[in-house]
Design a protein around this motif. Sequence first.
Motif, PDB file in Angstrom:
ATOM      1  N   UNK A   7       3.933 -16.390   2.034  1.00 55.58           N
ATOM      2  CA  UNK A   7       3.619 -16.438   3.455  1.00 55.58           C
ATOM      3  C   UNK A   7       2.176 -16.002   3.674  1.00 55.58           C
ATOM      4  N   UNK A   8       1.296 -16.898   4.136  1.00 55.85           N
ATOM      5  CA  UNK A   8      -0.112 -16.529   4.326  1.00 55.85           C
ATOM      6  C   UNK A   8      -0.329 -15.464   5.392  1.00 55.85           C
ATOM      7  N   UNK A   9       0.609 -15.327   6.326  1.00 57.06           N
ATOM      8  CA  UNK A   9       0.439 -14.313   7.360  1.00 57.06           C
ATOM      9  C   UNK A   9       0.622 -12.906   6.816  1.00 57.06           C
ATOM     10  N   UNK A  10       1.180 -12.781   5.609  1.00 54.71           N
ATOM     11  CA  UNK A  10       1.377 -11.474   4.992  1.00 54.71           C
ATOM     12  C   UNK A  10       0.382 -11.219   3.869  1.00 54.71           C
ATOM     13  N   UNK A  11      -0.506 -12.181   3.622  1.00 54.24           N
ATOM     14  CA  UNK A  11      -1.434 -12.082   2.499  1.00 54.24           C
ATOM     15  C   UNK A  11      -2.845 -11.749   2.977  1.00 54.24           C
ATOM     16  N   UNK A  12      -3.687 -11.375   2.034  1.00 56.36           N
ATOM     17  CA  UNK A  12      -5.105 -11.186   2.318  1.00 56.36           C
ATOM     18  C   UNK A  12      -5.732 -12.547   2.571  1.00 56.36           C
ATOM     19  N   UNK A  13      -6.955 -12.605   3.116  1.00 59.51           N
ATOM     20  CA  UNK A  13      -7.607 -13.909   3.297  1.00 59.51           C
ATOM     21  C   UNK A  13      -7.693 -14.707   2.005  1.00 59.51           C
ATOM     22  N   UNK A  14      -7.962 -14.020   0.889  1.00 60.55           N
ATOM     23  CA  UNK A  14      -8.028 -14.717  -0.391  1.00 60.55           C
ATOM     24  C   UNK A  14      -6.640 -15.224  -0.801  1.00 60.55           C
ATOM     25  N   UNK A  15      -5.626 -14.397  -0.575  1.00 68.53           N
ATOM     26  CA  UNK A  15      -4.262 -14.818  -0.888  1.00 68.53           C
ATOM     27  C   UNK A  15      -3.810 -15.976  -0.018  1.00 68.53           C
TER      28      UNK A  15
ATOM     29  N   UNK B 124       4.444   3.157   4.993  1.00 67.10           N
ATOM     30  CA  UNK B 124       3.524   2.006   5.059  1.00 67.10           C
ATOM     31  C   UNK B 124       3.151   1.447   3.687  1.00 67.10           C
ATOM     32  N   UNK B 125       2.945   2.334   2.696  1.00 65.45           N
ATOM     33  CA  UNK B 125       2.571   1.855   1.372  1.00 65.45           C
ATOM     34  C   UNK B 125       3.704   1.040   0.743  1.00 65.45           C
ATOM     35  N   UNK B 126       4.937   1.492   0.917  1.00 71.58           N
ATOM     36  CA  UNK B 126       6.066   0.742   0.353  1.00 71.58           C
ATOM     37  C   UNK B 126       6.189  -0.631   1.012  1.00 71.58           C
ATOM     38  N   UNK B 127       5.944  -0.685   2.305  1.00 67.96           N
ATOM     39  CA  UNK B 127       5.979  -1.988   2.984  1.00 67.96           C
ATOM     40  C   UNK B 127       4.897  -2.907   2.436  1.00 67.96           C
ATOM     41  N   UNK B 128       3.712  -2.363   2.182  1.00 64.98           N
ATOM     42  CA  UNK B 128       2.627  -3.181   1.627  1.00 64.98           C
ATOM     43  C   UNK B 128       2.975  -3.650   0.220  1.00 64.98           C
ATOM     44  N   UNK B 129       3.591  -2.751  -0.569  1.00 69.04           N
ATOM     45  CA  UNK B 129       4.027  -3.148  -1.911  1.00 69.04           C
ATOM     46  C   UNK B 129       5.042  -4.284  -1.831  1.00 69.04           C
ATOM     47  N   UNK B 130       6.012  -4.140  -0.950  1.00 63.59           N
ATOM     48  CA  UNK B 130       7.042  -5.170  -0.802  1.00 63.59           C
ATOM     49  C   UNK B 130       6.419  -6.498  -0.380  1.00 63.59           C
ATOM     50  N   UNK B 131       5.466  -6.422   0.528  1.00 62.73           N
ATOM     51  CA  UNK B 131       4.767  -7.622   0.973  1.00 62.73           C
ATOM     52  C   UNK B 131       3.994  -8.260  -0.171  1.00 62.73           C
ATOM     53  N   UNK B 132       3.328  -7.427  -0.974  1.00 60.54           N
ATOM     54  CA  UNK B 132       2.540  -7.948  -2.102  1.00 60.54           C
ATOM     55  C   UNK B 132       3.434  -8.650  -3.111  1.00 60.54           C
ATOM     56  N   UNK B 133       4.592  -8.068  -3.381  1.00 59.13           N
ATOM     57  CA  UNK B 133       5.523  -8.689  -4.334  1.00 59.13           C
ATOM     58  C   UNK B 133       6.089  -9.989  -3.756  1.00 59.13           C
TER      59      UNK B 133
ATOM     60  N   UNK C  42       4.610   4.141  -9.202  1.00 57.47           N
ATOM     61  CA  UNK C  42       5.918   3.930  -9.820  1.00 57.47           C
ATOM     62  C   UNK C  42       7.024   4.649  -9.051  1.00 57.47           C
ATOM     63  N   UNK C  43       6.708   5.833  -8.514  1.00 56.08           N
ATOM     64  CA  UNK C  43       7.696   6.575  -7.726  1.00 56.08           C
ATOM     65  C   UNK C  43       8.109   5.768  -6.496  1.00 56.08           C
ATOM     66  N   UNK C  44       7.134   5.237  -5.772  1.00 56.04           N
ATOM     67  CA  UNK C  44       7.453   4.458  -4.574  1.00 56.04           C
ATOM     68  C   UNK C  44       8.272   3.219  -4.928  1.00 56.04           C
TER      69      UNK C  44
ATOM     70  N   UNK D  20      -3.531  -1.400  -4.258  1.00 59.23           N
ATOM     71  CA  UNK D  20      -3.299  -1.281  -2.820  1.00 59.23           C
ATOM     72  C   UNK D  20      -3.737   0.075  -2.266  1.00 59.23           C
ATOM     73  N   UNK D  21      -3.783   1.072  -3.110  1.00 60.77           N
ATOM     74  CA  UNK D  21      -4.138   2.412  -2.633  1.00 60.77           C
ATOM     75  C   UNK D  21      -4.764   3.201  -3.774  1.00 60.77           C
ATOM     76  N   UNK D  22      -5.545   4.201  -3.408  1.00 57.83           N
ATOM     77  CA  UNK D  22      -6.210   5.045  -4.394  1.00 57.83           C
ATOM     78  C   UNK D  22      -5.233   6.134  -4.852  1.00 57.83           C
ATOM     79  N   UNK D  23      -4.191   5.693  -5.586  1.00 61.30           N
ATOM     80  CA  UNK D  23      -3.162   6.596  -6.062  1.00 61.30           C
ATOM     81  C   UNK D  23      -2.958   6.391  -7.555  1.00 61.30           C
TER      82      UNK D  23
END
Length: 330
Positions: free
Chosen positions: A301-309, A36-45, A70-72, A61-64
């Motif tokens: 794509x706004x459907x993949x972004x936060x409300x602010x995005x 899930x985190x990698x999908x969120x990263x891909x979406x953010x990029x 960087x590994x992901x 995106x996460x408390x890491x």
Amino acid sequence: MSPVGNTEACLPSTSHPIGLDTATAVAGALKALSDPLRLRMLSAIATDMRGEACVCDLAELADLSQPTISHHLKVLKETGILLSERRGTWVYYRIAPARREAVTALLDAFAATANLDVVENYAERAEALRTMDARVSRLAEELAEELTDLNRDLVVAIVRESYAGLVRSAKLTQHLIPLTEKFARQRLADLTRDRESSVQQVLFVCVANAGRSQLAAAIVNQLAEGKVIARSAGSTPAADVHPHVRSLLVEIEGEQETSAAFPKPLTDDAVRAADVVITMGCGDVCPIIPGVRYEDWTVGDPSLASPEGAAAIRDDIERRVRDLLSTLTD
């Protein structure tokens, strides 16, 4: 030897599966995306307005720790999905150009289905669809009687094709008949449009018609004040407009107008009726019609972004729309 009692010969297969090397590569990419985190990263990029994102951005995106982030990212890069570039102390990631269309299609398709918060009971849906044919036939007859200047068989065919195009992605069957009527009327208007004597039309096309294309059409119709008319469609329409986008549409159009918005399949008739066709992340899905102006907008794509995005993407689309209208209304 065939099983005992079975004299029917096995027919040769006509399927053409992908090759082993391709299947191995695709499987590796899907395995990398199963986190899930990698999908969120891909979406953010993919949705970043700069076309790229820094490790420091993605760490939010996460408390890491940054090494974990960087590994992901390294896992995604090893599949060929991402490219990276070091600038000073930071590394920036972007979607590989050869993979951008695939990434957009993947995220659009799953984002559209992942946000369905109301789904019919399968048994109820099946029963409703069994009784739908008679209602579609009745609608076709009613429109044929109303639109006497059009060929009756054409009207009936368009109504049935419109229903078939919408039922594939319909979330709830209770809305299918009014949506079929609205879609069929638009298609019939496309077929009979006189380009020389009518207001200019702009058609926005994306994959799901649940986000940016809906938003762009609404902004054009608001700013053009009737001097230009905009519509939207999707190469693979979703079941409904994304909630982030629907809230933005309400701000632009109002609650009543937005409630009637729904994802629509792309048709050749819509492209032929348009003066300008603008694609937004859907690849080469539009037929090339002589006399039609084509543009491609690289928009998040706004459907993949936060409300602010999503709000930032709306502002980006509005700037592009104003530039477009300046070339049309002059």
